[in-house]
Motif scaffolding. Structure first.
Motif, short mmCIF file in Angstrom:
data_model
loop_
_atom_site.label_atom_id
_atom_site.label_comp_id
_atom_site.label_asym_id
_atom_site.label_seq_id
_atom_site.Cartn_x
_atom_site.Cartn_y
_atom_site.Cartn_z
N ALA A 218 0.83 -1.21 0.00
CA ALA A 218 0.00 0.00 0.00
C ALA A 218 0.86 1.25 0.00
O ALA A 218 0.57 2.22 -0.72
N ALA A 219 1.92 1.25 0.81
CA ALA A 219 2.80 2.42 0.87
C ALA A 219 3.48 2.65 -0.47
O ALA A 219 3.64 3.81 -0.90
N ALA A 220 3.90 1.58 -1.13
CA ALA A 220 4.56 1.74 -2.43
C ALA A 220 3.63 2.39 -3.45
O ALA A 220 4.06 3.21 -4.27
N ILE A 221 2.36 2.03 -3.39
CA ILE A 221 1.38 2.57 -4.34
C ILE A 221 1.00 4.00 -3.98
O ILE A 221 0.53 4.76 -4.84
N GLY A 222 1.20 4.40 -2.74
CA GLY A 222 0.83 5.75 -2.33
C GLY A 222 -0.48 5.82 -1.59
O GLY A 222 -1.12 6.88 -1.55
N LEU A 223 -0.90 4.71 -0.96
CA LEU A 223 -2.15 4.69 -0.22
C LEU A 223 -1.93 5.07 1.24
O LEU A 223 -0.90 4.73 1.83
N THR A 224 -2.90 5.70 1.82
CA THR A 224 -2.95 5.89 3.27
C THR A 224 -3.83 4.79 3.84
O THR A 224 -5.03 4.74 3.56
N VAL A 225 -3.24 3.89 4.60
CA VAL A 225 -3.96 2.71 5.10
C VAL A 225 -4.94 3.11 6.19
O VAL A 225 -4.61 3.87 7.10
N GLY B 179 -4.22 -8.79 10.17
CA GLY B 179 -5.08 -9.56 9.27
C GLY B 179 -4.58 -9.46 7.85
O GLY B 179 -3.61 -8.76 7.54
N LEU B 180 -5.27 -10.16 6.95
CA LEU B 180 -4.86 -10.19 5.55
C LEU B 180 -5.30 -8.93 4.82
O LEU B 180 -6.42 -8.44 5.01
N GLY B 181 -4.43 -8.44 3.94
CA GLY B 181 -4.77 -7.30 3.11
C GLY B 181 -4.90 -6.01 3.88
O GLY B 181 -4.90 -5.99 5.12
N ARG B 182 -5.00 -4.92 3.14
CA ARG B 182 -5.21 -3.61 3.73
C ARG B 182 -6.15 -2.81 2.84
O ARG B 182 -6.24 -3.04 1.63
N VAL B 183 -6.85 -1.88 3.46
CA VAL B 183 -7.69 -0.92 2.75
C VAL B 183 -7.07 0.46 2.95
O VAL B 183 -6.64 0.80 4.06
N GLY B 184 -7.02 1.24 1.88
CA GLY B 184 -6.44 2.57 1.98
C GLY B 184 -7.06 3.50 0.95
O GLY B 184 -7.89 3.09 0.13
N VAL B 185 -6.65 4.75 1.01
CA VAL B 185 -7.19 5.75 0.09
C VAL B 185 -6.04 6.46 -0.62
O VAL B 185 -4.96 6.67 -0.07
N LEU B 186 -6.31 6.86 -1.87
CA LEU B 186 -5.38 7.67 -2.64
C LEU B 186 -5.51 9.13 -2.23
O LEU B 186 -6.55 9.55 -1.73
N PRO B 187 -4.47 9.93 -2.46
CA PRO B 187 -4.59 11.36 -2.15
C PRO B 187 -5.74 12.02 -2.89
O PRO B 187 -6.44 12.87 -2.33
N VAL C 84 -9.07 1.87 -2.06
CA VAL C 84 -8.42 0.71 -2.68
C VAL C 84 -8.12 -0.34 -1.63
O VAL C 84 -7.69 -0.02 -0.51
N ALA C 85 -8.32 -1.62 -2.00
CA ALA C 85 -7.87 -2.75 -1.19
C ALA C 85 -6.64 -3.35 -1.85
O ALA C 85 -6.55 -3.40 -3.08
N VAL C 86 -5.70 -3.80 -1.04
CA VAL C 86 -4.52 -4.48 -1.57
C VAL C 86 -4.28 -5.75 -0.76
O VAL C 86 -4.63 -5.82 0.41
N SER C 87 -3.68 -6.73 -1.42
CA SER C 87 -3.26 -7.95 -0.72
C SER C 87 -2.02 -8.48 -1.42
O SER C 87 -2.09 -8.90 -2.58
N GLY C 88 -0.88 -8.42 -0.74
CA GLY C 88 0.33 -8.97 -1.31
C GLY C 88 0.22 -10.46 -1.49
O GLY C 88 -0.35 -11.16 -0.66
#
Length: 385
Positions: free
Chosen positions: A116-123, A242-250, A286-290
């Motif tokens: 998430a951090a690499a993409i630029g999301l605030t988790v 837990g699995l995955g994270r939810v975050g928002v774009l600027p 956005v949701a992400v899951s490595g």
């Protein structure tokens, strides 16, 4: 001052507790002596021959990886077996191998936080949250003079632990009353007479699994023959792990721009980045899951996100999902290795912070994604609809 492999492992396991790994997983030390000195550690996603080459070339005494070398049970590691050969090379070179897999997936922060951090999301939280430990609230009443000792006994038994805080409690002064009757042997008061005592109300939180131990500690430390207590079970709550994270774009951006953002943020692979959905759909939450994430498609949909970034999406689950149109998240599929590579810097940061100045940390830039050749048809054979 020297740093041992055991100390490095302790720092990693504080960040990624092995007890949180899945039961089928194989995490921890694969080879190496915890008593040996470590001055340089290499971080990578996969324990491949290429990564061993890099460890030898850079003079690392330990390699920390995400994917287990020996995930399935083995009865031997002969040198003529690919995995056995890796083990033999590591041992001969005096290089330890340590793995943090599903325990790193669910940690806070963990693999998906790094993505998430690499993409630029605030988790904002986990996509599929683990339950928090089951908690009780214990309330008891103690004569003022004994309150400090009783509270110390409760804390020593494990009460009052809240996240990164210890010895938490709430106390308030009040007046208790009771009347000892026949058969009682009161520490305070007289048989048959109503007694009023200046007391401290003590309230502590405790993990439910420790309930018996803490109640026993209370009764052992309390001066009264009969200990008055209230024990309440707290409602179950989700945790930050837990699995995955939810975050928002600027700021919201179209799917085609977002897909390019993901491609620019992650290391290049033959697969690249592909997306499913209206290219002009606006993406904000956005949701992400490595790693492999198609088991979380329904979870991502329920989370109400605009897009879901993960790896290894299979044709049929992705196709069935896409049939939902704008009612479901757009999909962004990346290479498995690329989705987890940002974690290497996160894990390196754990060791860097713990042993700044005594242990060098290196992040491997070698692409261990198994796909090495990509090709695009030069003949148009189908029509896009």
């Amino acid at each position: 001052m020297t740093t041992t492999l055991g100390q490095v492992i302790a720092a990693l396991e504080a960040a990624y507790p092995p007890r949180t790994a899945e039961s089928w997983d194989a995490v921890g030390l694969v080879c190496g002596d915890p008593a040996e000195e470590v001055t340089r550690v290499l971080f990578a996603v996969d324990p491949t021959e290429s990564v061993v080459d890099e460890a030898v070339e850079t003079g690392a005494q330990a390699v920390v990886v995400h994917h287990p070398l020996l995930l399935r049970g083995v009865t031997g590691v002969p040198a003529d077996d690919p995995k056995g050969h890796v083990v033999h090379r590591l041992i001969r070179a005096g290089i330890a191998l340590y793995c943090a897999h599903t325990n790193a997936d669910v940690a806070d922060p963990g693999v998906s936080d790094a993505l998430a951090a690499a993409i630029g999301l605030t988790v904002t939280g986990p996509l599929s949250a683990n339950p928090a430990p089951e908690l009780d609230v214990l309330t008891t009443f103690v004569p003022h003079a004994d309150a400090v000792d009783v509270l110390a006994a409760l804390h020593a038994a494990g009460a009052g632990r809240i996240g990164d805080y210890r010895d938490a409690a709430f106390t308030v002064a009040g007046t208790g009353q009771f009347r000892p009757v026949d058969g009682a042997n009161p520490a305070v008061g007289t048989l048959g007479e109503l007694e009023h005592v200046d007391e401290t109300r003590v309230e502590v939180v405790l993990e439910r699994r420790l309930r018996t131990r803490i109640v026993d500690a209370l009764r052992a430390a309390h001066p009264y023959e009969e200990v008055a207590l209230n024990l309440h079970e707290m409602a179950d709550l989700p945790s930050r792990t837990g699995l995955g994270r939810v975050g928002v774009l600027p700021e919201p951006e179209p799917l085609h721009v977002f897909a390019q953002r993901v491609a620019d943020a992650l290391p290049e692979t033959v697969q690249g980045v592909r997306a499913s959905g209206d290219p002009d759909r606006m993406i904000h939450r956005v949701a992400v899951s490595g790693g492999s994430g198609d088991s979380l498609l329904k979870t991502a949909t329920a989370a109400g996100v605009d897009a879901f970034v993960t790896a290894d999406l299979r044709h049929h689950p992705a196709s069935d999902h896409a049939a939902g149109g704008d009612a479901v998240p757009a999909l962004v599929d990346v290479a498995h290795w690329a989705s987890e590579w940002p974690w290497c810097e996160q894990a390196a940061g754990v060791v860097r912070a713990a042993f700044d100045g005594t242990v060098d940390v290196l992040v491997s830039t070698r692409r261990t994604d198994p796909w090495t050749v990509g090709a695009t048809s030069r003949t148009r054979r189908t029509n896009q609809r």
